[in-house]
Design a protein around this motif. Structure first.
Motif, short mmCIF file in Angstrom:
data_model
loop_
_atom_site.label_atom_id
_atom_site.label_comp_id
_atom_site.label_asym_id
_atom_site.label_seq_id
_atom_site.Cartn_x
_atom_site.Cartn_y
_atom_site.Cartn_z
N SER A 171 29.64 12.98 -31.95
CA SER A 171 28.87 13.06 -32.94
C SER A 171 27.94 11.34 -33.01
N MET A 172 29.18 10.47 -33.11
CA MET A 172 28.77 9.55 -33.61
C MET A 172 28.23 8.31 -32.12
N ALA A 173 27.89 9.07 -30.66
CA ALA A 173 28.15 8.31 -29.82
C ALA A 173 27.04 7.16 -29.27
N THR A 174 25.29 7.64 -30.31
CA THR A 174 24.81 6.16 -30.14
C THR A 174 24.94 5.43 -31.20
N SER A 175 25.66 5.87 -32.41
CA SER A 175 26.25 4.69 -33.08
C SER A 175 27.36 3.80 -32.64
N VAL A 176 28.03 4.30 -31.58
CA VAL A 176 29.02 3.09 -31.24
C VAL A 176 28.20 2.49 -29.71
N VAL A 177 27.26 2.44 -29.66
CA VAL A 177 26.69 2.28 -27.73
C VAL A 177 25.92 0.80 -28.61
N ALA A 199 25.23 6.62 -39.69
CA ALA A 199 25.09 6.56 -38.56
C ALA A 199 23.77 4.79 -38.56
N LEU A 200 24.27 4.75 -37.14
CA LEU A 200 23.40 3.30 -36.44
C LEU A 200 22.72 4.05 -35.41
N SER A 201 21.60 4.43 -35.77
CA SER A 201 21.19 4.94 -34.44
C SER A 201 19.08 5.23 -34.82
N ASP A 202 18.98 5.42 -33.95
CA ASP A 202 16.85 5.76 -34.74
C ASP A 202 16.83 7.35 -34.88
N ASP A 203 18.28 8.38 -34.53
CA ASP A 203 17.99 9.49 -34.56
C ASP A 203 18.23 10.28 -36.05
N GLY A 204 17.90 9.34 -37.45
CA GLY A 204 17.89 9.35 -38.55
C GLY A 204 19.15 9.99 -38.97
N ARG A 205 19.79 10.08 -40.04
CA ARG A 205 20.41 10.84 -40.84
C ARG A 205 21.68 11.73 -40.31
N PRO A 206 22.71 11.86 -39.95
CA PRO A 206 23.36 12.92 -39.26
C PRO A 206 24.50 13.78 -40.25
N GLY A 207 24.83 14.32 -39.60
CA GLY A 207 25.33 15.82 -40.70
C GLY A 207 26.79 14.72 -41.12
N TYR A 208 27.34 14.78 -42.77
CA TYR A 208 28.42 14.21 -43.01
C TYR A 208 29.21 14.40 -43.91
N ASP A 209 30.07 14.27 -44.51
CA ASP A 209 30.72 14.86 -45.71
C ASP A 209 30.16 14.64 -46.68
N PRO A 210 29.55 15.27 -47.36
CA PRO A 210 29.10 14.73 -48.51
C PRO A 210 29.80 14.69 -49.89
#
Length: 382
Positions: free
Chosen positions: A212-218, A322-333
Motif C-alpha cells: 500500500s506504500m508503493a508510491t511513497s517508497v519511490v 504517505a509521501l505521494s500525490d495520492d492524498g491521505r491513504p488508509g491508516y491506523d487511526p
C-alpha cells in the motif's frame, strides 16, 4: 462550445451507434469501450491478451488524451484487465507512459521480470527517476541548504559565499546615483567551517515497503538520494516490511535504490525502529521520518513504546502516513493518535511539500505551524 461539439460529446458519452461518428471518434469510443464498458455489454472482447493489440490501444489513447489522462487510463487498465503480465514483455514495456505508479508496479514485479525485459525495465525506471529528479532536486537542495546555512551568516564571507541579495539590501543607503551602483561596504554571506560527524544534522528515512506504500517508497528513495548528495547532511534510508533493508550505501544511484526495494509482504514497524535506534549516535541532531500507514503486524505496544523512547532521547520524530500525490491513504487511526499525543507530528505529505517540511525540521521550527500554514491536516492526539 458549439452545438455540434456538444452533440458530439454527448454521443461519445452515451455510446450511441458508432456509424454516426467520424472515423477518429469511432476509434476514441472503441478505446474507452474496451476498458470501461461492463463486460456483459461489450460487443467486442475488450483488449484481449494480445500484446500487439494492447500496444495499438495504448497508442490510440496517447493520441486522444494528454499525458496525465493517459496515465490514469493506463493505471485503470492494469487493475481492470490484469495487464501486469504483459509488463514483463520488453516490446510492451517500451510503449507504456512512464510514471511513479508504473515504477512501483515494476519494482513489485522485479522478481518475475525475465532476463530479456530487465534492461527495458531499468530504462523505464531511469526515465521516471530522471524526470522526478529534474522536478524535485533543485528545490530540495536550495531549500535545505538555505535552512542549514541560515544560522551561519557572517559579515566577512569569501567571495563565493557572498549572499548578494542580502548584501545589496543592507547597503542600499550607499547607492551612488552617478554610477548607478551600490557600494557594498558590508558583505553578508555564509561562514564556512569544517564539520565533523557530530556537527552534522542526521536524517533517517524509515520507510514501510508494504504494497500500500508503493508510491511513497519511490518518492522517499528519490529524496534520500538527493539529501545524501548534500555534505551538510548525513542521510540514511531504511526500508522494511517484516525484513529490514538498509539502502544507505546505494544512495548515490536512485535506480539502484529502487531495485533494492522489495514491495509487498507484512509490516513490523517495531523491528524497523529498533534497527534505527541502534544506528543513532547523536539523538539531539537526528531527524527520524517514519513513512508508514502504521498498520503494525508486529508488537504494537512495543512499537508505540519505542517511538516514545526515541522522542524522549531527543530524536525529532516525524510520521508521514504517505509521501505521494495520492492524498491521505488508509491508516491506523489509533496508532496515529497515540503517536500524535507524544508531540510527534503525524500527517500525509506531497512530494512538493517535502523539501519545506525537512527545512522546517532541520531548523527545529514548529512543524504544526508549518502544516497549518500549508493547509495540511495533522492527526489529533488521543
Amino acid at each position: 462550445m458549439s452545438e455540434s461539439e456538444r452533440l458530439r460529446r454527448w454521443q461519445l458519452a452515451l455510446g450511441e451507434d458508432e456509424q454516426d461518428l467520424s472515423e477518429r471518434d469511432r476509434r476514441l469510443s472503441q478505446s474507452l469501450t474496451a476498458l470501461y464498458q461492463p463486460q456483459e455489454k461489450k460487443s467486442r472482447g475488450g483488449l484481449g491478451a494480445s500484446s500487439p493489440k494492447v500496444s495499438r490501444w495504448l497508442g490510440d489513447i496517447r493520441e486522444f488524451f494528454p499525458t496525465p489522462v493517459v496515465q490514469v487510463i493506463q493505471k485503470d487498465a492494469f487493475e481492470r484487465l490484469n495487464l501486469k503480465a504483459l509488463m514483463l514483455e520488453p516490446e510492451f514495456l517500451a510503449t507504456l507512459e512512464a510514471d511513479v505508479h508504473l515504477v512501483a508496479d515494476l519494482i513489485s514485479l522485479r522478481g518475475a521480470i525475465p532476463e530479456k525485459s530487465k534492461e527495458t525495465a531499468r530504462l523505464v525506471v531511469r526515465k521516471v527517476v530522471d524526470e522526478m529528479l529534474k522536478r524535485l532536486e533543485a528545490k530540495t537542495v536550495e531549500t535545505l541548504r538555505g535552512a542549514l546555512n541560515r544560522s551561519q551568516r557572517t559579515r566577512r564571507p569569501r567571495h563565493g559565499d557572498i549572499d548578494w541579495g542580502r548584501t545589496i539590501g543592507a547597503n542600499l543607503r550607499h547607492y551612488q546615483a552617478d554610477y548607478h551602483t551600490v557600494v557594498p561596504e558590508t558583505l553578508i554571506g555564509c561562514a564556512r567551517r569544517t564539520k565533523t560527524r557530530a556537527d552534522l544534522d542526521h536524517v533517517m528515512l524509515c520507510v514501510d515497503q508494504s504494497g500500500s506504500m508503493a508510491t511513497s517508497v519511490v518518492y522517499a528513495s528519490i529524496f534520500a538520494a538527493v539529501m545524501a548528495s548534500l555534505p551538510v547532511l548525513s542521510t540514511q534510508l531504511i526500508c522494511f516490511d517484516t525484513v529490514i533493508v538498509d539502502l544507505t550505501d546505494k544512495l548515490a544511484d536512485p535506480v539502484e535504490v529502487l531495485f533494492g526495494v522489495q514491495l509487498g509482504g507484512g509490516t513490523d514497524i517495531n523491528a524497523a525502529l529498533a534497527y534505527c535506534e541502534q544506528k543513532i549516535d547523536y539523538p539531539a541532531k537526528t531527524h527520524l521520518v517514519l513513512i508508514s500507514d502504521l498498520y503494525e503486524g508486529g508488537n504494537a505496544k512495543a512499537m508505540l513504546a519505542r517511538v516514545a523512547a526515541l522522542k524522549a532521547s531527543g530524536v525529532n520524530v516525524i510520521v508521514l502516513l504517505a509521501l505521494s500525490d495520492d492524498g491521505r491513504p488508509g491508516y491506523d487511526p489509533h496508532h496515529a493518535g497515540v503517536i500524535a499525543s507524544m508531540d510527534c507530528p503525524v500527517f500525509a505529505c506531497t512530494p512538493d511539500q517535502f523539501p519545506e517540511l525537512m527545512a522546517t525540521a532541520l531548523t527545529r521550527q514548529d512543524i504544526g505551524q508549518w502544516a497549518s500554514a500549508n493547509d495540511i491536516a495533522l492527526i489529533r492526539a488521543v
